[in-house]
Scaffold this motif. Structure first.
Motif, PDB file in Angstrom:
ATOM      1  N   ARG A 536     -58.640   4.303  26.840  1.00  0.00           N
ATOM      2  CA  ARG A 536     -57.397   3.527  26.875  1.00  0.00           C
ATOM      3  C   ARG A 536     -57.599   2.221  27.652  1.00  0.00           C
ATOM      4  N   LYS A 537     -58.430   2.285  28.697  1.00  0.00           N
ATOM      5  CA  LYS A 537     -58.699   1.070  29.460  1.00  0.00           C
ATOM      6  C   LYS A 537     -59.520   0.077  28.636  1.00  0.00           C
ATOM      7  N   VAL A 538     -60.453   0.590  27.853  1.00  0.00           N
ATOM      8  CA  VAL A 538     -61.245  -0.286  26.986  1.00  0.00           C
ATOM      9  C   VAL A 538     -60.331  -1.039  26.029  1.00  0.00           C
ATOM     10  N   VAL A 539     -59.415  -0.301  25.385  1.00  0.00           N
ATOM     11  CA  VAL A 539     -58.480  -0.927  24.440  1.00  0.00           C
ATOM     12  C   VAL A 539     -57.572  -1.915  25.170  1.00  0.00           C
ATOM     13  N   PHE A 540     -57.118  -1.551  26.371  1.00  0.00           N
ATOM     14  CA  PHE A 540     -56.195  -2.400  27.126  1.00  0.00           C
ATOM     15  C   PHE A 540     -56.846  -3.734  27.480  1.00  0.00           C
ATOM     16  N   ILE A 593     -45.046  -5.490  40.241  1.00  0.00           N
ATOM     17  CA  ILE A 593     -44.525  -5.783  38.906  1.00  0.00           C
ATOM     18  C   ILE A 593     -44.678  -4.568  38.006  1.00  0.00           C
ATOM     19  N   ASN A 594     -43.863  -4.545  36.965  1.00  0.00           N
ATOM     20  CA  ASN A 594     -43.945  -3.537  35.914  1.00  0.00           C
ATOM     21  C   ASN A 594     -44.760  -4.132  34.772  1.00  0.00           C
ATOM     22  N   LEU A 595     -45.959  -3.573  34.537  1.00  0.00           N
ATOM     23  CA  LEU A 595     -46.863  -4.153  33.550  1.00  0.00           C
ATOM     24  C   LEU A 595     -46.227  -4.233  32.167  1.00  0.00           C
ATOM     25  N   LYS A 596     -45.599  -3.150  31.729  1.00  0.00           N
ATOM     26  CA  LYS A 596     -45.001  -3.147  30.393  1.00  0.00           C
ATOM     27  C   LYS A 596     -43.935  -4.231  30.268  1.00  0.00           C
ATOM     28  N   LYS A 597     -43.166  -4.421  31.308  1.00  0.00           N
ATOM     29  CA  LYS A 597     -42.094  -5.420  31.280  1.00  0.00           C
ATOM     30  C   LYS A 597     -42.673  -6.814  31.082  1.00  0.00           C
ATOM     31  N   TYR A 598     -43.744  -7.127  31.793  1.00  0.00           N
ATOM     32  CA  TYR A 598     -44.299  -8.481  31.711  1.00  0.00           C
ATOM     33  C   TYR A 598     -45.083  -8.697  30.411  1.00  0.00           C
ATOM     34  N   ILE A 599     -45.669  -7.643  29.879  1.00  0.00           N
ATOM     35  CA  ILE A 599     -46.320  -7.804  28.571  1.00  0.00           C
ATOM     36  C   ILE A 599     -45.263  -7.980  27.489  1.00  0.00           C
ATOM     37  N   PHE A 600     -44.116  -7.288  27.627  1.00  0.00           N
ATOM     38  CA  PHE A 600     -43.005  -7.494  26.696  1.00  0.00           C
ATOM     39  C   PHE A 600     -42.501  -8.935  26.763  1.00  0.00           C
ATOM     40  N   LEU A 601     -42.422  -9.475  27.986  1.00  0.00           N
ATOM     41  CA  LEU A 601     -42.020 -10.878  28.140  1.00  0.00           C
ATOM     42  C   LEU A 601     -43.010 -11.807  27.439  1.00  0.00           C
ATOM     43  N   LEU A 602     -44.286 -11.478  27.555  1.00  0.00           N
ATOM     44  CA  LEU A 602     -45.322 -12.284  26.907  1.00  0.00           C
ATOM     45  C   LEU A 602     -45.177 -12.228  25.387  1.00  0.00           C
ATOM     46  N   VAL A 603     -44.899 -11.035  24.851  1.00  0.00           N
ATOM     47  CA  VAL A 603     -44.671 -10.897  23.408  1.00  0.00           C
ATOM     48  C   VAL A 603     -43.459 -11.714  22.984  1.00  0.00           C
ATOM     49  N   PHE A 604     -42.400 -11.656  23.800  1.00  0.00           N
ATOM     50  CA  PHE A 604     -41.173 -12.406  23.488  1.00  0.00           C
ATOM     51  C   PHE A 604     -41.448 -13.910  23.434  1.00  0.00           C
ATOM     52  N   PHE A 605     -42.098 -14.446  24.463  1.00  0.00           N
ATOM     53  CA  PHE A 605     -42.389 -15.886  24.487  1.00  0.00           C
ATOM     54  C   PHE A 605     -43.353 -16.281  23.363  1.00  0.00           C
ATOM     55  N   ASN A 606     -44.252 -15.373  23.006  1.00  0.00           N
ATOM     56  CA  ASN A 606     -45.188 -15.654  21.924  1.00  0.00           C
ATOM     57  C   ASN A 606     -44.452 -15.804  20.590  1.00  0.00           C
ATOM     58  N   ILE A 607     -43.546 -14.848  20.278  1.00  0.00           N
ATOM     59  CA  ILE A 607     -42.778 -14.934  19.032  1.00  0.00           C
ATOM     60  C   ILE A 607     -41.849 -16.147  19.065  1.00  0.00           C
ATOM     61  N   PHE A 692     -48.861  -8.539  17.840  1.00  0.00           N
ATOM     62  CA  PHE A 692     -49.356  -7.191  17.533  1.00  0.00           C
ATOM     63  C   PHE A 692     -50.396  -6.743  18.555  1.00  0.00           C
ATOM     64  N   ILE A 693     -51.300  -7.639  18.951  1.00  0.00           N
ATOM     65  CA  ILE A 693     -52.350  -7.294  19.912  1.00  0.00           C
ATOM     66  C   ILE A 693     -51.745  -6.941  21.269  1.00  0.00           C
ATOM     67  N   TYR A 694     -50.766  -7.728  21.719  1.00  0.00           N
ATOM     68  CA  TYR A 694     -50.141  -7.427  23.008  1.00  0.00           C
ATOM     69  C   TYR A 694     -49.310  -6.144  22.936  1.00  0.00           C
ATOM     70  N   PHE A 695     -48.711  -5.885  21.788  1.00  0.00           N
ATOM     71  CA  PHE A 695     -47.971  -4.629  21.621  1.00  0.00           C
ATOM     72  C   PHE A 695     -48.927  -3.441  21.718  1.00  0.00           C
ATOM     73  N   ALA A 697     -51.548  -3.409  23.595  1.00  0.00           N
ATOM     74  CA  ALA A 697     -51.807  -3.257  25.040  1.00  0.00           C
ATOM     75  C   ALA A 697     -50.687  -2.476  25.716  1.00  0.00           C
ATOM     76  N   ILE A 698     -49.444  -2.672  25.255  1.00  0.00           N
ATOM     77  CA  ILE A 698     -48.306  -1.940  25.825  1.00  0.00           C
ATOM     78  C   ILE A 698     -48.446  -0.445  25.558  1.00  0.00           C
ATOM     79  N   LEU A 699     -48.928  -0.095  24.377  1.00  0.00           N
ATOM     80  CA  LEU A 699     -49.042   1.317  23.999  1.00  0.00           C
ATOM     81  C   LEU A 699     -50.054   2.078  24.844  1.00  0.00           C
ATOM     82  N   VAL A 700     -51.086   1.378  25.341  1.00  0.00           N
ATOM     83  CA  VAL A 700     -52.147   2.082  26.080  1.00  0.00           C
ATOM     84  C   VAL A 700     -52.085   1.832  27.581  1.00  0.00           C
ATOM     85  N   VAL A 701     -51.097   1.063  28.051  1.00  0.00           N
ATOM     86  CA  VAL A 701     -51.050   0.719  29.476  1.00  0.00           C
ATOM     87  C   VAL A 701     -50.787   1.969  30.317  1.00  0.00           C
TER      88      VAL A 701
END
Length: 701
Positions: A536-540, A593-607, A692-695, A697-701
């Motif tokens: 999971r860390k490799v994928v992350f 920080i909450n990792l999932k929260k900030y990766i979600f923010l990154l996905v949001f700003f990306n879209i 999709f790639i950041y999503f 990362a959220i699944l395996v965090v």
């Protein structure tokens, strides 16, 4: 102790600065030697050396080498690698493309492995990781801002000597225990510089083989974009951009005879169809098109030229030779990108002329399209149409060597223009012609010409021209279109996907892409086994690396046209992304920080970037400063949030060097994948891929 720490962080900034400048200079030299596509594939692969180096820091005896010794090794290895690059016939044309790219990678990867050893040690052992991120970001930002200027004023190899001298001087000043070794390194560099050993051996430069055979380079100059050479072939002077895209300098012995010409001889421009007093030339180069238009009676000529070095040459060294053509009272020379000028001008033109407007180069090895790609898209054709006068005409001409695949490439380019005209309901206003021509120095070319008339066409065609398309009649372009569409990739060119020279089907390129990715992923599998790293860390960490570099490169490509100049795309976008990335890495280590929260923010700003970038193209901002500030501000949150998850996660790892290596491998894979997606699907699809790639990362965090 504090002084020592400050010295180490300053060294991190200096090494980061030298790395980015070195990558830029190396990519430009590879473009000059072997072409843009080779540079695009080689640079990401050799940057995989970062990951390999980082993964080896615990290997004996590498674990006993000091940081300063790594830097000294980097300097020496860099010089030796570049000596091999410029002096040996590395590229073998009878071998496969993959074989040559792999061979270049094996020669150039060693400096990056050494840098990977240095940064792997720093990121794994420094207790104040936040400062490392911050100083690393500052160094990379300065490199992004000044790499073009270093190339402009020092060129190759002067820029290389500058960055390695900086490192050695720093070591001499702050590590006097090994000063003998550092002074020896300085003397070695001075010897290499004095003997001019890094000067490119042009006998291995295939770009000169056709247009400059037996020629002599008499002038070499650099801008922030390209290397410009003036080559003398007999009595003719040609200007080359990065070793390709030649333009002949017009020779006017008697300026007083400027207008003595028979218009019937000017079949390469449409003066046989009428008078065109107001002319816009995009890519004026050596002045030939300007001269032809003046001879045909043009009263007001706007000549756009992107390369400032060409303008300087025409106004200085070749002023008398060209009959002061760039100083003619009816001619205005404008140093600008063509689409940027068209978007801002309010004038109407009777003729818009793009005659061989090619550079065959890019502003970065990570950008898969040429500088002129946006001149041939569907949106560009619509903008040309809008600024044509009621009886105006657009002419796009491509002159290609008869040898090799020139005829096929020329036809495919005309087919792309035809498809754009058809999509805009303008195909009944266009004519496409083909003609075999010979230049005054006996070069045989195929000339394809695309005419787009605002109103009904009246005039006669030259018997030497083969008509490929004429309204209301079926000619070759209609007969052969379906056949070519089956065999080649002939997509409609759009601003979102300006792959102007990419005619290879994605099915043929995919196996090559997979081979390159396997080269990078194989070490990741070894790390997974030997390092006993959780899958999971490799994928992350791979996902974070892929997403980071893909987002950075996609923004550079998508916003290039809005900023109006390739230099701004490199400087503004890259510096903002890297600067705020460093700040994000520092901030993340001082806050919970909450990792999932900030990766979600990154996905949001990306879209959100998809809509933001498209919105920018709907507004017209005449001030370049305001455009730069706006883009710098819009990219800041993306740069900030893109590093926060990596910084926070890395600080909690015991084997930081392995995670850093995995992230580095991700950046290599991301560079290859995003280039493939941009080429065949476009920038908007690139943003979706990043989400999709950041999503993942959220699944395996």
């Amino acid at each position: 102790m504090k002084k020592a720490l400050d010295k180490n962080y300053l060294l991190v900034s200096l090494v980061s600065f030298s790395f980015l400048v070195f990558e830029f200079l190396l990519s430009k030299e590879l473009m000059f030697l072997y072409g843009m596509e080779v540079s695009f594939w080689v640079i990401p692969l050799i940057m995989g050396g970062f990951s390999l180096g980082s993964a080896m820091i615990k290997v004996k005896p590498l674990n006993k080498i000091s940081l300063e010794e790594f830097i000294l090794s980097y300097v020496i290895i860099t010089v030796f690698s570049l000596l091999l690059l410029v002096k040996l016939p590395i590229y073998e044309f009878h071998k496969s493309y993959f074989y040559n790219v792999f061979k270049l990678m094996l020669i150039l990867i060693w400096p990056f492995i050494t840098l990977g050893l240095y940064f792997g040690r720093v990121y794994s052992e420094d207790k104040n990781l936040g400062k490392v991120f911050l100083y690393n970001g500052l160094g990379l930002t300065l490199g992004a801002l000044y790499c073009g200027k270093i190339y402009k004023f020092l060129g190759w190899p002067g820029g290389i000597f500058f960055i390695v001298f900086l490192l050695l001087i720093f070591l001499v000043l702050f590590d006097r225990r090994r000063w003998v070794f550092y002074i020896s390194g300085v003397l070695f560099l001075m010897l290499v510089y004095k003997l001019d050993l890094l000067k490119t051996n042009l006998s291995y430069k295939f770009g000169f083989s056709f247009f400059a055979k037996d020629g002599e380079i008499i002038i070499t100059r650099y801008s922030e974009l390209v290397r410009t050479d003036v080559v003398k072939v007999g009595k003719i002077y040609r200007i080359f951009n990065d070793g390709g895209s030649p333009t002949r300098i017009v020779r006017i012995s008697h300026p007083s005879k400027l207008y003595e010409i028979d218009k019937n001889e000017l079949q390469e421009i449409p003066f046989c169809f009428g008078e065109f007093p107001r002319v816009l030339i995009i890519g004026s180069g050596g002045g030939n098109d300007v001269y032809l238009c003046l001879m045909a009676g043009a009263e007001n000529i706007k000549a756009i030229e992107l390369n400032p070095v060409i303008i300087q040459l025409m106004k200085n060294e070749f002023r008398d030779y060209s009959g002061n053509i760039y100083f003619h009272p009816k001619v205005e020379i404008i140093n600008k990108e063509g689409r940027d000028y068209i978007r801002q001008t309010k004038e109407k033109f009777d003729l818009i002329l793009l005659k061989g407007t090619d550079t065959n180069t890019s502003f970065s090895s990570f950008y898969p399209f040429t500088l002129e790609a946006y001149l041939y898209t569907k949106e560009a054709l619509k903008q040309y149409w809008d600024i044509l006068s009621d009886n105006g005409c657009l002419v796009i001409m491509r002159s290609i060597p008869i040898s090799g695949s020139g005829e096929k490439r020329g036809f495919l380019q005309m087919l792309q223009l035809y498809m754009s005209a058809k999509s805009l309901n303008l195909k009944d206003n266009c004519i496409i012609m083909k003609r075999n021509v010979a230049t005054e120095d006996n070069l045989e070319l195929i000339r394809y010409t695309f005419f787009l008339f605002k109103n009904k066409m009246e005039g006669e065609f030259n018997v030497n021209d083969e008509i490929l398309y004429l309204p209301e009649r079926v000619f070759k372009i209609e007969e052969m279109r379906d056949e070519y569409l089956k065999r080649y990739n002939v997509n409609l060119l759009r601003d979102d996907c300006p792959a102007v020279y990419n005619f290879e089907k994605w099915q043929k390129k995919l196996p090559y892409i997979l081979k390159l990715i396997c080269i990078v992923v194989f070490p990741a599998i070894i790390l997974l086994i030997l390092g006993k790293v959780n899958f999971r860390k490799v994928v992350f960490y791979l996902s974070l690396g892929i997403g980071y570099i893909a987002l950075e490169l996609n923004l550079m490509g998508k916003l290039l046209l809005f900023l109006g100049h390739p230099v701004y795309s490199l400087q503004i976008i890259l510096s903002s992304f890297l600067l705020f990335g460093g700040c994000g890495g520092y901030w993340a280590l001082h806050h919970k920080i909450n990792l999932k929260k900030y990766i979600f923010l990154l996905v949001f700003f990306n879209i959100l970037s998809i809509f933001t970038c498209n919105w920018l193209y709907t507004i017209n901002i005449p001030s370049q400063i305001l455009k730069n500030i706006l883009v710098f501000s819009l990219i800041a949150p993306l740069g900030f949030f893109s590093v926060v998850p990596f910084s926070q996660s890395l600080s909690k790892e015991e084997k930081r060097y392995i995670m850093y290596a995995l992230d580095g491998m991700g950046t290599v894979v991301g560079t290859i994948l995003i280039g493939f997606i941009q080429t065949y699907l476009g920038f908007s699809s690139g943003f979706i891929f990043i989400g999709f790639i950041y999503f993942l990362a959220i699944l395996v965090v």
